[in-house]
Design an enzyme around this catalytic site. Structure first.
Site, mmCIF file in Angstrom:
data_model
loop_
_atom_site.group_PDB
_atom_site.id
_atom_site.type_symbol
_atom_site.label_atom_id
_atom_site.label_comp_id
_atom_site.label_asym_id
_atom_site.label_seq_id
_atom_site.Cartn_x
_atom_site.Cartn_y
_atom_site.Cartn_z
ATOM 1 N N ASP A 2 0.812 -1.216 0.000
ATOM 2 C CA ASP A 2 0.000 0.000 0.000
ATOM 3 C C ASP A 2 0.846 1.268 0.000
ATOM 4 O O ASP A 2 0.327 2.356 -0.216
ATOM 5 C CB ASP A 2 -0.947 0.007 1.207
ATOM 6 C CG ASP A 2 -2.387 0.192 0.796
ATOM 7 O OD1 ASP A 2 -2.709 -0.079 -0.375
ATOM 8 O OD2 ASP A 2 -3.190 0.619 1.637
ATOM 9 N N ASP A 6 -11.599 -6.160 9.938
ATOM 10 C CA ASP A 6 -11.662 -7.616 10.032
ATOM 11 C C ASP A 6 -12.824 -8.079 10.906
ATOM 12 O O ASP A 6 -13.607 -8.945 10.518
ATOM 13 C CB ASP A 6 -10.327 -8.177 10.552
ATOM 14 C CG ASP A 6 -9.778 -7.357 11.718
ATOM 15 O OD1 ASP A 6 -10.519 -6.512 12.261
ATOM 16 O OD2 ASP A 6 -8.605 -7.556 12.090
#
Length: 593
Positions: free
Chosen positions: A32, A339
């Site tokens: 990223d 998550d």
């Protein structure tokens, strides 16, 4: 700088080295930061893998990450001369690769000769490329279809892909959730495997047969089609003997997460989890029909360049506009702990999930080595989980009628970390102040009404100690865990609560704090000696709060005892509980400082 390339490629190499057919295994690295240094490290690792993968297979190495292997299992004293020579050779290759990567990172640039000659992928970078502003980069480093791309034993390695999704200042990128969703789409274009294993950059395989083991759950003929994912516990290879930062989470891993999973809804913890692709694509269990005739795209006739270009279109900033990505498809956007909320959403779509804690640890990572890093990590967790509780995804609302009440309550144990800091702060602030002013808060020791307070204290901490000892850890480790819990509840969780409230009021925006995983030699030495290292928090407001709580309880304790024993102003039986409480808090904090 926060996630060292050498650590990243150790995770990549361990994933490439599973005991699993290479033609059915593809490894994707999501960068990223869009760093050419990470891409350079991955290229060097791809070359090293031609030696490392055969070495692991030849000698049945279980810990297939080079760094931990050479640190713990490596030995040249073996009676097997062939093994010893192979170890020396592979270690030499690894050290050469590691030194070259670290040298490039120290200089801040890839060697010019390497950029010009070794791979066309370096042309994707230009002087204007930054981690927050760059076009999508997809490079297939190893093409698993290429029969000429073989290791030193003549076997084809797994497909290896580098991905850095597009980032632009004017477009939201949704942090880790956005990165994983881009990975899901790109992997569907290149390999389209029915199962996806996601690992953080510091998590390495510790069992070469993990994939084979976990697939048994999905392939079960009676209940396998119901399973969306299998979650492994998070273990760490750098835990000290007495775990002075409370990183190991042994009780959580052995009892709490397993208990929630008993209702068929394991918590998704963000790493060490094998997903069924359909469950990440928004499918409901009622609409799912198991099929095993997946058309793998590894056998298509498109060139590497064509696959790269087609995949880039799936990793642009605008691809998700007007779609269900981040809502019904992929990981959920808008919450730092993507998550946990995504696992909850999947469970509410009817899927079952399993928490699997094998005897041999499947994956091991790197635990925080300074207190400030632990503070940042827990602040993000408490902030993100509390945001879930206040959002439409609150288990009692979103999960009503969809998941068991026990699962809803189990989630809330973690979702309410942040607000639970408020009553805890009251317990460490109000008693010493009242003790100093001679105000009793609890019943006299001779009163029968002191029994409920005594029972609550002894039962809670006695049971906690028994649980911890049953996991095979020393009592000092449990004491350290209580100390670190006090620190988190008075600092990390409290600030997580404040940040969540300000976000709900529209006074701030959601951010994602990356945990620093780079450890210097001095920090590592202090960590191994179990010396608390406050790190960058030495001047922070969190340390000020810890010191204030410690001094407040110390002064309250001394002042209260003086007024009771010296000035004879009050009866000691009225303040026994307050004295014990302030003594405990002062002792814990003073030992920390």
């Amino acid at each position: 700088m926060l996630e060292a390339p050498c650590m990243v490629i150790n995770s990549v190499l361990s994933a490439m080295a599973f005991n699993y057919p290479a033609n059915k295994l593809s490894v994707y690295l999501s960068d990223d930061g869009g760093s050419d240094l990470t891409f350079y490290a991955l290229l060097r690792a791809s070359i090293f893998s031609k030696h490392w993968l055969p070495f692991c297979s030849r000698f049945n190495v279980q810990h297939r990450s080079p760094e931990p292997f050479f640190a713990t299992q490596y030995s040249t004293t073996s009676n097997n001369t062939h093994y010893s020579q192979a170890c020396l050779f592979i270690k030499k290759l690894y050290e050469e690769m590691k030194n070259e990567i670290e040298s490039a990172v120290a200089k801040g640039k890839v060697p010019e000769s390497y950029m010009r000659n070794e791979h066309v992928g370096f042309s994707e970078w230009n002087p204007k490329t930054t981690k927050q502003d760059h076009h999508p980069i997809v490079q297939i480093v190893i093409d698993g279809r290429d029969k000429d791309a073989v290791d030193e034993d003549g076997f084809q390695p797994p497909t290896l892909v580098y991905l850095s999704r597009e980032k632009r200042p004017n477009y939201p990128h949704h942090f880790k959730a956005g990165a994983i969703n881009a990975l899901i789409r790109v992997s569907s274009e290149i390999s389209n495997a029915p199962f996806i294993l996601n690992l953080d950059c510091d998590m390495c395989s510790n069992n070469a047969d993990t994939i084979k083991e976990v697939l048994c759950f999905f392939l079960d003929q009676t209940k396998g089609h119901d399973i969306a994912y299998v979650q492994f516990p998070q273990w760490f290879h750098n835990i000290t003997k007495n775990d002075h930062y409370g990183n190991s989470c042994v009780v959580t891993n052995k009892f709490e997460l397993a208990g929630i999973s008993g209702y068929g809804a394991a918590m998704f913890c963000g790493t060490g989890c094998l997903h069924r692709r359909e469950s990440l694509s928004g499918a409901y269990l009622r609409d799912y029909k198991a099929k095993w005739d997946f058309k793998s795209k590894t056998i298509n006739n498109r060139t590497v360049h064509e696959l790269n270009q087609a995949s880039k279109a799936l990793a642009t900033c605008t691809y998700e506009e007007g779609t269900q990505w981040g809502k019904q498809k992929g990981l959920v956007y808008g919450i730092p702990v993507e998550d946990v909320v995504s696992g909850l959403a999947i469970s509410c779509r009817g899927w079952k999930s399993i928490y699997y804690n094998p005897e041999r640890k499947a994956f091991v990572g790197v635990a925080p080595t300074t207190l400030d890093v632990a503070f940042v990590q827990h602040k993000r967790w408490s902030e993100g989980t509390f945001q879930i509780f206040l959002s439409k995804y609150c288990p009692f609302i979103y999960g009503h009628g969809k998941i068991h009440l026990g699962v809803q309550m189990g989630y809330c144990v973690y979702l309410l970390w942040a607000p639970m800091s408020l009553p805890f702060l009251c317990y460490v602030i109000v008693p010493p102040i009242c003790l100093l002013h001679g105000i009793p808060l609890f019943p006299k020791l001779s009163s029968i009404w002191v029994l409920p307070f005594a029972y609550a204290f002894l039962a809670t901490y006695g049971y906690s100690l028994c649980e911890y000892l049953s996991c095979g850890h020393p009592a000092k480790g449990w004491w350290n865990l209580q100390r670190i819990k006090l620190m988190h509840r008075t600092t990390s969780y409290f600030f997580g609560f404040i940040d969540t409230v300000t976000k709900q009021l529209g006074l701030s925006q959601t951010n994602f704090a990356i945990t620093d995983k780079v450890v210097t030699e001095d920090v590592q030495t202090r960590y191994e000696q179990e010396v608390i290292d406050f790190g960058g928090s030495s001047n922070s407001i969190m340390l000020i709060i810890l010191a204030t709580v410690a001094l407040l309880n110390l002064f309250g304790l001394v002042g209260g005892i003086k007024r009771i024993l010296v000035d004879m102003e009050f009866s000691s039986s009225q303040f026994v509980v307050q004295i014990a409480l302030s003594s405990l808090v002062a002792m814990i904090n003073c030992m920390s400082c």
